[in-house]
Motif scaffolding. Structure first.
Motif, mmCIF file in Angstrom:
data_model
loop_
_atom_site.group_PDB
_atom_site.id
_atom_site.type_symbol
_atom_site.label_atom_id
_atom_site.label_comp_id
_atom_site.label_asym_id
_atom_site.label_seq_id
_atom_site.Cartn_x
_atom_site.Cartn_y
_atom_site.Cartn_z
ATOM 1 N N PRO A 149 0.831 -1.227 0.000
ATOM 2 C CA PRO A 149 0.000 0.000 0.000
ATOM 3 C C PRO A 149 0.858 1.267 0.000
ATOM 4 O O PRO A 149 1.834 1.382 0.741
ATOM 5 C CB PRO A 149 -0.797 -0.130 1.296
ATOM 6 C CG PRO A 149 -0.878 -1.610 1.535
ATOM 7 C CD PRO A 149 0.449 -2.157 1.056
ATOM 8 N N TRP A 153 -2.075 5.984 -3.487
ATOM 9 C CA TRP A 153 -3.033 5.112 -4.165
ATOM 10 C C TRP A 153 -4.432 5.701 -4.084
ATOM 11 O O TRP A 153 -4.857 6.143 -3.007
ATOM 12 C CB TRP A 153 -3.058 3.735 -3.521
ATOM 13 C CG TRP A 153 -1.973 2.809 -3.963
ATOM 14 C CD1 TRP A 153 -0.929 3.087 -4.795
ATOM 15 C CD2 TRP A 153 -1.818 1.446 -3.582
ATOM 16 N NE1 TRP A 153 -0.143 1.970 -4.957
ATOM 17 C CE2 TRP A 153 -0.667 0.955 -4.225
ATOM 18 C CE3 TRP A 153 -2.540 0.599 -2.752
ATOM 19 C CZ2 TRP A 153 -0.224 -0.358 -4.078
ATOM 20 C CZ3 TRP A 153 -2.099 -0.708 -2.601
ATOM 21 C CH2 TRP A 153 -0.956 -1.182 -3.258
ATOM 22 N N HIS A 157 -7.662 0.999 -5.095
ATOM 23 C CA HIS A 157 -6.472 0.455 -5.742
ATOM 24 C C HIS A 157 -5.913 -0.765 -5.002
ATOM 25 O O HIS A 157 -5.384 -1.680 -5.629
ATOM 26 C CB HIS A 157 -5.397 1.528 -5.896
ATOM 27 C CG HIS A 157 -4.265 1.088 -6.758
ATOM 28 N ND1 HIS A 157 -4.363 1.004 -8.128
ATOM 29 C CD2 HIS A 157 -3.017 0.655 -6.451
ATOM 30 C CE1 HIS A 157 -3.228 0.567 -8.638
ATOM 31 N NE2 HIS A 157 -2.393 0.340 -7.633
ATOM 32 N N GLN A 158 -6.045 -0.785 -3.702
ATOM 33 C CA GLN A 158 -5.531 -1.925 -2.946
ATOM 34 C C GLN A 158 -6.194 -3.221 -3.416
ATOM 35 O O GLN A 158 -5.528 -4.249 -3.557
ATOM 36 C CB GLN A 158 -5.766 -1.733 -1.451
ATOM 37 C CG GLN A 158 -5.415 -2.980 -0.659
ATOM 38 C CD GLN A 158 -4.528 -2.716 0.512
ATOM 39 O OE1 GLN A 158 -4.238 -1.588 0.859
ATOM 40 N NE2 GLN A 158 -4.074 -3.771 1.138
ATOM 41 N N GLU A 159 -7.479 -3.158 -3.704
ATOM 42 C CA GLU A 159 -8.187 -4.346 -4.184
ATOM 43 C C GLU A 159 -7.642 -4.782 -5.545
ATOM 44 O O GLU A 159 -7.509 -5.981 -5.812
ATOM 45 C CB GLU A 159 -9.698 -4.078 -4.277
ATOM 46 C CG GLU A 159 -10.376 -3.930 -2.926
ATOM 47 C CD GLU A 159 -10.156 -2.578 -2.248
ATOM 48 O OE1 GLU A 159 -9.724 -1.601 -2.925
ATOM 49 O OE2 GLU A 159 -10.369 -2.501 -1.024
ATOM 50 N N MET A 162 -4.297 -6.517 -4.928
ATOM 51 C CA MET A 162 -4.491 -7.857 -4.371
ATOM 52 C C MET A 162 -4.980 -8.829 -5.449
ATOM 53 O O MET A 162 -4.529 -9.973 -5.495
ATOM 54 C CB MET A 162 -5.484 -7.812 -3.201
ATOM 55 C CG MET A 162 -4.978 -7.013 -1.998
ATOM 56 S SD MET A 162 -3.344 -7.514 -1.407
ATOM 57 C CE MET A 162 -3.677 -9.168 -0.867
#
Length: 191
Positions: A149, A153, A157-159, A162
């Motif tokens: 992270p 972002w 965006h983290q999804e 992942m």
């Protein structure tokens, strides 16, 4: 050993870094990532290298630093302002800077093969992943950064990051290593 980076920086690195900061570009590759790229480039004598996302050329300078004289690097970016910084500072016969949308370039060059691909933009990372991995020679290296992270972002965006890691884990044609170092590095080699 400490987490401090003690390196001999490429010849134009400081000037490119200053121009990058003055330009307001906030997505430049981390120096630790860049130093790793230099080392990995050195493992492919006579290699063909692809960088998707030149930016201002910081990581490009490091890749060039690690390459031998018979290697070649193609680096793609479509932002004329940042591209011009890279073009101004990076004068090297082994380098082909291309000012074009990465998706269009990938589509037009899908039969090209590379020994190392650094995917530092949407195309080749979050878009057209299969097409880019098909461009990798057996034994070739595929490198991603910014997989931990980051403060810049956007929401959601983290999804995406992942999901990308899940997609890479599902592939049977790659040997994959995730590193919780620098900004989060993924190195894969093509079987």
């Amino acid at each position: 050993m400490t987490d401090e980076l003690i390196q001999n920086y490429p010849i134009n690195y400081v000037a490119i870094d200053q121009a990058t900061k003055q330009s307001g570009f906030t997505m430049a590759s981390d120096p630790k990532t860049c130093a790793l790229l230099k080392t990995l480039a050195g493992t492919k004598p006579g290699g063909k290298f692809l960088e998707l996302g030149t930016g201002t050329g910081l990581s490009t300078a490091w890749i060039l630093e690690g390459m031998d004289n018979s290697s070649v690097l193609t680096s793609i970016d479509n932002d004329p302002f940042f591209y011009n910084i890279a073009e101004h500072f990076l004068k090297d016969d082994r380098l082909s800077l291309v000012k074009e949308d990465a998706g269009e370039w990938i589509q037009n060059n899908k039969d090209s093969k590379f020994d190392l691909i650094f995917a530092d933009t949407w195309h080749g990372k979050y878009l057209m992943l299969d097409e880019v991995l098909d461009m990798l020679n057996p034994g070739g290296l595929y490198i991603l950064d910014d997989m931990l992270p980051q403060s810049n972002w956007p929401d959601g965006h983290q999804e995406k990051a992942m999901r990308l890691l899940e997609l890479l884990d599902e592939r049977t044609d790659l040997n994959l290593t995730r590193q919780c170092w620098a900004t989060g590095i993924v190195i894969a080699s093509k079987k």
